[in-house]
Design an enzyme around this catalytic site. Structure first.
Site, PDB file in Angstrom:
ATOM      1  N   GLY A  68      -7.913  -1.967  63.756  1.00 16.54           N
ATOM      2  CA  GLY A  68      -7.694  -0.666  64.392  1.00 16.54           C
ATOM      3  C   GLY A  68      -6.469   0.095  63.922  1.00 16.54           C
ATOM      4  O   GLY A  68      -6.462   1.328  63.936  1.00 16.54           O
ATOM      5  N   PHE A 103     -11.616   6.078  76.716  1.00 16.08           N
ATOM      6  CA  PHE A 103     -11.888   5.252  75.539  1.00 16.08           C
ATOM      7  C   PHE A 103     -11.821   6.135  74.295  1.00 16.08           C
ATOM      8  O   PHE A 103     -12.597   7.072  74.132  1.00 16.08           O
ATOM      9  CB  PHE A 103     -13.241   4.559  75.646  1.00 16.08           C
ATOM     10  CG  PHE A 103     -13.403   3.480  74.614  1.00 16.08           C
ATOM     11  CD1 PHE A 103     -12.795   2.253  74.779  1.00 16.08           C
ATOM     12  CD2 PHE A 103     -14.132   3.724  73.465  1.00 16.08           C
ATOM     13  CE1 PHE A 103     -12.925   1.260  73.811  1.00 16.08           C
ATOM     14  CE2 PHE A 103     -14.264   2.746  72.487  1.00 16.08           C
ATOM     15  CZ  PHE A 103     -13.651   1.506  72.665  1.00 16.08           C
ATOM     16  N   VAL A 104     -10.887   5.804  73.426  1.00 20.66           N
ATOM     17  CA  VAL A 104     -10.535   6.664  72.294  1.00 20.66           C
ATOM     18  C   VAL A 104     -11.134   6.111  71.009  1.00 20.66           C
ATOM     19  O   VAL A 104     -11.174   4.895  70.812  1.00 20.66           O
ATOM     20  CB  VAL A 104      -8.993   6.702  72.154  1.00 20.66           C
ATOM     21  CG1 VAL A 104      -8.569   7.663  71.066  1.00 20.66           C
ATOM     22  CG2 VAL A 104      -8.348   7.092  73.462  1.00 20.66           C
ATOM     23  N   LYS A 127      -1.840   3.278  77.106  1.00 25.57           N
ATOM     24  CA  LYS A 127      -2.554   3.704  78.320  1.00 25.57           C
ATOM     25  C   LYS A 127      -1.887   3.049  79.517  1.00 25.57           C
ATOM     26  O   LYS A 127      -2.307   1.970  79.956  1.00 25.57           O
ATOM     27  CB  LYS A 127      -3.998   3.191  78.266  1.00 25.57           C
ATOM     28  CG  LYS A 127      -4.936   4.004  77.449  1.00 25.57           C
ATOM     29  CD  LYS A 127      -6.339   3.447  77.669  1.00 25.57           C
ATOM     30  CE  LYS A 127      -7.165   3.573  76.435  1.00 25.57           C
ATOM     31  NZ  LYS A 127      -8.454   2.874  76.537  1.00 25.57           N
ATOM     32  N   ASP A 149      -3.281  -1.292  75.651  1.00 30.59           N
ATOM     33  CA  ASP A 149      -4.154  -0.959  76.782  1.00 30.59           C
ATOM     34  C   ASP A 149      -3.693  -1.824  77.963  1.00 30.59           C
ATOM     35  O   ASP A 149      -2.738  -1.467  78.651  1.00 30.59           O
ATOM     36  CB  ASP A 149      -5.595  -1.238  76.325  1.00 30.59           C
ATOM     37  CG  ASP A 149      -6.648  -0.828  77.331  1.00 30.59           C
ATOM     38  OD1 ASP A 149      -6.408   0.082  78.118  1.00 30.59           O
ATOM     39  OD2 ASP A 149      -7.743  -1.425  77.317  1.00 30.59           O
TER      40      ASP A 149
END
Ligand code: 5GP
Length: 180
Positions: free
Chosen positions: A41, A149-150, A128, A100
């Protein structure tokens, strides 16, 4: 495939990454920096971040798999690809895409600490706070976002959308609230 709506446009992302790169450059002037990139990611964020940092540095990579459902991790993390070199005595900057719940990054920080780096800091593109379960200080933070949710700029949904130049949110076509 759903068309994501823009959460943070490409220019804003690029400008923020340049700021973070400049801060890292200032902080690591006289230090031997090792940048540890968490795959997959954060690969685009890390690629832009190191190019915004005109320092001699070393790159290394962690491959991880977080167990959980499609959109939430459990904190059970498997290292699928370990670092190629020792970080003992090195100044390590861990680069994540998103903090997260904090479970994944906490596991990685604990793992790195056992390897005796000279220092350890964290850069994350996104945070977040609404979802925090383990608070982890983020030394270089791109953006704080709501609980959505990105995708894009390296982040995926079922391996898609990583190559979008912006950060987007998938909004179901029936008009219901964004994923999660
Ligand atoms: P945590 O362990 O902090 O709950 O989760 C961290 C990992 O979950 C991130 O590295 C990322 O892979 C995934 N993740 C968490 N939130 C999102 C999100 O909004 N979008 C995407 N694509 N992945 C997310």
């Amino acid at each position: 495939m759903l068309e994501p709506s823009v959460l943070i446009d490409a220019e804003t992302v690029q400008a923020r990454v340049r700021e973070l790169g400049a801060a890292i450059e200032r902080d690591y002037q006289d230090k031997d920096l090792t940048v540890v990139v968490v795959l997959a990611g954060s690969f685009i964020f890390a690629a832009d971040l190191v190019r915004a940092t005109a320092l001699p540095l070393t790159l290394d990579f962690f491959g991880v798999r977080s167990y959980g459902d499609e959109t939430s991790s459990t904190g059970v993390v498997q290292i699928t690809h370990d670092l190629a070199r020792s970080v003992e005595g090195k100044h390590v900057l861990l680069v994540e895409d998103i903090v997260d719940t904090g479970l994944t990054v906490k596991f990685l920080i604990d793992t790195l600490r056992t390897r005796a780096p000279a220092s350890l800091k964290l850069a994350s593109l996104l945070h977040k706070p609404a979802r925090t379960r383990l608070p982890v200080p983020i030394d270089y933070l791109g953006f704080t976002i709501e609980d959505v949710f990105v995708v894009g700029y390296g982040l995926d949904c079922a391996q898609r959308y990583r190559n979008l130049p912006y950060l987007g949110v998938l909004t179901p076509s029936d008009g219901s609230s964004p994923l999660r």
